[in-house]
Scaffold this motif. Structure first.
Motif, PDB file in Angstrom:
ATOM      1  N   UNK A  91      43.816  40.676  49.352  1.00 15.88           N
ATOM      2  CA  UNK A  91      42.427  40.877  48.937  1.00 15.88           C
ATOM      3  C   UNK A  91      42.346  41.235  47.455  1.00 15.88           C
ATOM      4  N   UNK A  92      43.225  42.109  47.004  1.00 14.25           N
ATOM      5  CA  UNK A  92      43.219  42.513  45.592  1.00 14.25           C
ATOM      6  C   UNK A  92      43.565  41.340  44.677  1.00 14.25           C
ATOM      7  N   UNK A  93      44.580  40.564  45.050  1.00 15.80           N
ATOM      8  CA  UNK A  93      44.954  39.407  44.233  1.00 15.80           C
ATOM      9  C   UNK A  93      43.814  38.402  44.201  1.00 15.80           C
ATOM     10  N   UNK A  94      43.157  38.209  45.331  1.00 15.73           N
ATOM     11  CA  UNK A  94      42.048  37.252  45.367  1.00 15.73           C
ATOM     12  C   UNK A  94      40.889  37.723  44.489  1.00 15.73           C
ATOM     13  N   UNK A  95      40.601  39.012  44.498  1.00 14.99           N
ATOM     14  CA  UNK A  95      39.534  39.542  43.650  1.00 14.99           C
ATOM     15  C   UNK A  95      39.864  39.336  42.175  1.00 14.99           C
ATOM     16  N   UNK A  96      41.109  39.590  41.793  1.00 21.38           N
ATOM     17  CA  UNK A  96      41.517  39.377  40.405  1.00 21.38           C
ATOM     18  C   UNK A  96      41.459  37.889  40.066  1.00 21.38           C
TER      19      UNK A  96
END
Length: 100
Positions: A84-89
């Motif tokens: 989720x964090x990588x996708x947000x970035x």
């Protein structure tokens, strides 16, 4: 409370997680070898060029951990939150033009 795996995951859930892991690996392979359609510039950063693939690899790891039922109990959650964090970035780099 132990951080070891438990047998509380139902067999059907493990089967579905295994099927999802195979699909996620195929999608990650598609993004790695074919691309994701964003056509970043040659000087684009790592996140912009490989963000989608990293997300799908993390999701495949999450689903594989659930399917195998081994390892730390929180590992699937850690991998899911990392995805989720990588996708947000990744989305931030695409929509806001961040140089990552």
């Amino acid at each position: 409370m132990s951080d070891s795996p438990t047998s509380s995951v139902r067999p059907r859930t493990r089967l579905l997680a295994g099927i999802g892991a195979v699909i996620a690996i195929l999608v990650a392979g598609l993004f790695i070898f074919v691309g994701d359609g964003t056509h970043p510039a040659a000087d684009a950063g790592f996140v912009r060029r490989h963000g989608h693939a990293v997300v799908w690899v993390l999701l495949a790891g999450c689903l594989t951990a659930i399917a195998l039922g081994r390892g730390p109990r929180r590992l699937p959650a850690w991998l899911g939150y990392a995805a989720l964090a990588v996708y947000a970035v990744f989305l931030a780099t695409v929509f806001f033009g961040l140089p990552l």
